[in-house]
Enzyme design. Structure first.
Site, mmCIF file in Angstrom:
data_model
loop_
_atom_site.group_PDB
_atom_site.id
_atom_site.type_symbol
_atom_site.label_atom_id
_atom_site.label_comp_id
_atom_site.label_asym_id
_atom_site.label_seq_id
_atom_site.Cartn_x
_atom_site.Cartn_y
_atom_site.Cartn_z
ATOM 1 N N ASP A 220 -2.402 4.108 -1.199
ATOM 2 C CA ASP A 220 -2.152 2.762 -1.789
ATOM 3 C C ASP A 220 -2.059 1.603 -0.610
ATOM 4 O O ASP A 220 -1.104 0.820 -0.752
ATOM 5 C CB ASP A 220 -1.184 2.703 -2.708
ATOM 6 C CG ASP A 220 -1.418 1.447 -3.586
ATOM 7 O OD1 ASP A 220 -2.542 0.818 -3.923
ATOM 8 O OD2 ASP A 220 -0.349 0.963 -4.269
ATOM 9 N N VAL B 17 13.423 -3.326 -7.265
ATOM 10 C CA VAL B 17 14.120 -3.345 -6.045
ATOM 11 C C VAL B 17 15.299 -4.260 -5.864
ATOM 12 O O VAL B 17 15.222 -5.544 -6.272
ATOM 13 C CB VAL B 17 13.156 -3.444 -4.736
ATOM 14 C CG1 VAL B 17 13.696 -3.400 -3.345
ATOM 15 C CG2 VAL B 17 11.949 -2.364 -4.966
#
Length: 736
Positions: A541, A430
């Site tokens: 998650d 990212v």
């Protein structure tokens, strides 16, 4: 020849000036209808006398008993202060709703209403305001034939010391945005306890809709608000059916005059406004329409030489002086001196040679660019770009998801420089990027996607781009021109909940009120994903590392990227990630059957993290503390919850709340999924706990840490005879 040209220019200028002087003054109204009511000019389609307005909905009553005279809409008591033709707005004065008390009980109350006919309250220029220290108010109306109701509350506690001028976030003052298309307005202001606790410094509550740039909250309004009327902005337009009736035939449904254009006001085309064409001015609703603007006369032209400006219909022409040539405008080629023929020839040869060289270079670069474009198109098709474009063309709002070019994202990240990297894991990398418009985004460079998974990837991008929830990290767009797809998300700048809970940053300690707010926001978004979307979305998650916090400590659930794929049968949505140790649903681990209750279990672990300040799994401590779930459950069975709560967090006021949240966490982590509550039930219980706590302000870390808590000033609307139970807590609506 030169002299003849100059004489022709002078003749044109002289004729233009003569025509401009002879042009009649632009008509301002219908013949015999140049009306005023006191200082208010009343332009067509509005009017006072019959025959001077379009129809009854545009009639104005002028009450001359006032000094000066006042104008009212139709035969109502709606006081008009201004009529705008260009913006299509009416400025009026609207009464303030109030509710006052003395020691003996209610003393004064007023509930105003406003009938708007075909007008609407401007949602861009107005806001709903509530002022008081023990006050809540309702705003009611009608939108597209359906009833609308909302509310807001303003509290002060037992002191006004925390109230600040200009702040209207629930402490002494509360405000709401006005919805689009609101017709008919009714305000109702009430008190929780008849102002008995705040009577010494505040005996009244007020509610009103006001032009937002005409009102700024002041602390002194708590003690005395003297205004009985406030300015309000209404939108008006011409109904299409009225236009057809006036035109006398169905082919001409516009009353707009000459040199005008029609602009649709509503999406369904039922209303419109008239506007002058560029270069014209006047009242576009009059039959004669708009008149030409003489830019040369009023000085609005861009001619370098103002004496050589010639007005034309809707435009003007700029000429150059003697021995000069060009367009004569600022910002254009301008007027340049004439050159000799030989100089032109030399320049032509030089330019020709330069063009030849530049052309050769351009062809070479063009070939390379063509090869580069071909490669981008290949990746675009491989990554499902054509499929995505097809879906976008079918959307009502195709700009909901942006498709970025490779060059824009490379520029935003300085070609993915290491200094722009903000995260790296199994899903990919990212980067932080800054787009051309100055907005900051997070760009996820995913790992390679198998060609067989292209359909699932596109389905996921389509679904996630349509998730519009303030507590979900928004997917802004994607780039499919690269070897691996790139996803562009909103940038959340205050790190993860994990870092804040486990002291991985230099941020201030999170108090219980902030943790409860964060837990409630996470539960709310999970409930939304499970039950409020067209197809259920299972995150799979949920963990403190996947919950980001913004500068106001508002929770943002993340990790909806490449790690999450949509099954082709469309029965539900699940991710490919198997989960994280410590958060993984044991029943799912054993049966491989994924349900919404798997997210409930993971959320229960996050609740325990918020309460204890400990990690979900810790191999460094004693064996009984390695599993957070078992550690907390054993403590609750032995009635020693206070031992597992993070030190320094519990107080005499909040300990019962912490115990109730711990009990809710125990329900969430039950082994059998049938025994776990739904996320909707969990979210409702947490929201009730938040509503019942005393709102406090803390000066730690940053100013306005809990700015998001101000949303609690919004009224929780429930049925009059219904109540909501959370353990032994009950929230019952005041019956008045």
């Amino acid at each position: 020849m030169r002299s003849a040209t100059e004489n022709l220019i002078k003749l044109i200028i002289l004729l233009s000036a003569t025509l401009a002087a002879a042009a009649p003054e632009a008509a301002k109204g219908l013949t015999g209808c140049d009306e005023r009511c006191g200082d208010l000019k009343i332009p067509y389609p509005f009017g006072i006398k019959k025959g001077c307005y379009l129809d009854e909905d545009f009639s104005i009553t002028c009450n001359k008993s006032h000094d000066p005279p006042k104008a009212f809409l139709k035969d109502s008591n709606t006081d008009i202060t201004n009529i705008s033709i260009i913006q299509g707005q009416l400025h009026i004065l609207q009464f303030v709703a109030k509710d006052c008390y003395t020691k003996d009980g209610p003393s004064e109350a007023y509930t105003p209403t406003l009938e708007l006919y075909d007008l609407t309250i401007s949602n861009t220029d107005n806001k709903f305001i509530v002022i008081g220290c023990d006050t809540y108010a309702f705003i009611s109306g009608e939108i597209e034939g359906q009833s609308y109701k909302s509310g807001c509350m303003a509290l002060c506690g037992n002191s006004t010391k925390t109230i600040k001028d200009g702040s209207c976030s629930g402490n002494g003052c509360c405000q709401l945005e006005i919805p689009k298309g609101l017709k008919y307005l009714e305000l109702d202001v009430r008190s929780f306890n008849n102002h008995s606790e705040v009577l010494e410094f505040n005996s009244c509550g007020y509610a009103f809709v006001v032009q937002q740039d005409k009102f700024t909250f002041s602390e002194k309004y708590i003690h005395n608000f003297t205004q009985e009327e406030v300015p309000l902005v209404l939108d008006w337009a011409i109904p299409a059916n009225t236009s057809c009736l006036k035109a006398g035939n169905k082919t001409n449904c516009s009353i707009c005059g000459t040199n005008t254009k029609t602009i649709s006001f509503l999406d369904d085309g039922s209303n419109y406004r008239c506007q002058c064409l560029e270069g014209f001015e006047g009242n576009p609703y009059l039959p004669q329409g708009c008149q030409d603007i003489d830019e040369c006369k009023n000085g609005s032209h861009k001619c370098t030489y103002k004496d050589l400006c010639v007005n034309t219909q809707g435009n003007y022409t700029c000429y150059c002086p003697k021995n000069h040539e060009g367009d004569g405008r600022y910002g254009g080629e301008g007027c340049t001196p004439n050159s000799r023929s030989s100089i032109h020839i030399i320049i032509g040869i030089c330019v020709g040679f330069a063009v030849l060289v530049i052309g050769s270079v351009w062809l070479y670069l063009g070939y390379k660019k063509w090869k580069f474009i071909q490669q981008k198109e290949k990746f675009f098709k491989k990554n499902g770009g054509l499929m995505l474009q097809k879906h976008l063309s079918e959307w009502q709002s195709p700009d909901m998801l942006k498709i970025f070019t490779q060059e824009k994202l490379e520029k935003a990240t300085n070609k993915y420089d290491d200094s722009a990297m903000i995260g790296k894991g199994g899903f990919g990398t990212v980067y932080k990027g800054v787009l051309d418009d100055g907005s900051t985004v997070a760009i996820k460079k995913s790992k390679l996607v198998n060609q067989s998974q292209t359909n699932q990837f596109i389905n996921e991008v389509i679904v996630l781009s349509q998730i519009n929830h303030r507590n979900v990290v928004k997917l802004i767009g994607c780039c499919l021109e690269t070897k691996v797809p790139l996803l562009v998300y909103e940038f959340v700048n205050n790190r993860t909940l994990f870092e804040h809970i486990h002291r991985r940053t230099n941020q201030a300690y999170l108090p219980w009120e902030a943790r409860l707010k964060i837990a409630s926001e996470i539960a709310s978004v999970l409930s939304y994903l499970h039950s409020s979307t067209s197809t259920p979305i299972i995150h799979r998650d949920i963990k403190s590392n996947n919950i980001l916090l913004d500068q106001n400590y508002t929770a943002k659930v993340s990790d909806f990227g490449m790690s999450k794929l949509v099954p082709l049968d469309g029965t539900q949505i699940s991710t490919m990630v198997q989960g994280t140790i410590g958060y993984l649903d044991p029943e799912y681990y054993l049966t491989s059957e994924l349900t919404e209750k798997s997210d409930v279990y993971s959320f229960g672990i996050v609740l325990m993290e918020l309460i204890t300040g400990k990690k979900a799994v810790c191999f460094d401590g004693p064996e009984e503390e390695r599993s957070l779930a078992m550690y907390v459950l054993y403590a609750m069975e032995e009635d020693r919850v206070e031992e597992v709560v993070e030190k320094g967090m519990p107080t005499e006021k909040n300990f019962e709340q912490i115990k109730k949240v711990a009990e809710l966490g125990r329900e969430c982590v039950r082994v059998k999924k049938e025994e776990r509550p739904s996320m909707k039930e969990v979210a409702m219980k947490l929201e009730v706990l938040r509503q019942m706590q005393q709102v406090e302000f803390y000066s730690w870390g940053r100013d306005n840490l809990l700015d998001g808590v101000s949303n609690s000033s919004q009224l929780v609307t429930i049925n009059t005879n219904e109540s909501m139970d959370v353990g032994d807590l009950t929230l019952v609506k005041d019956r008045r």
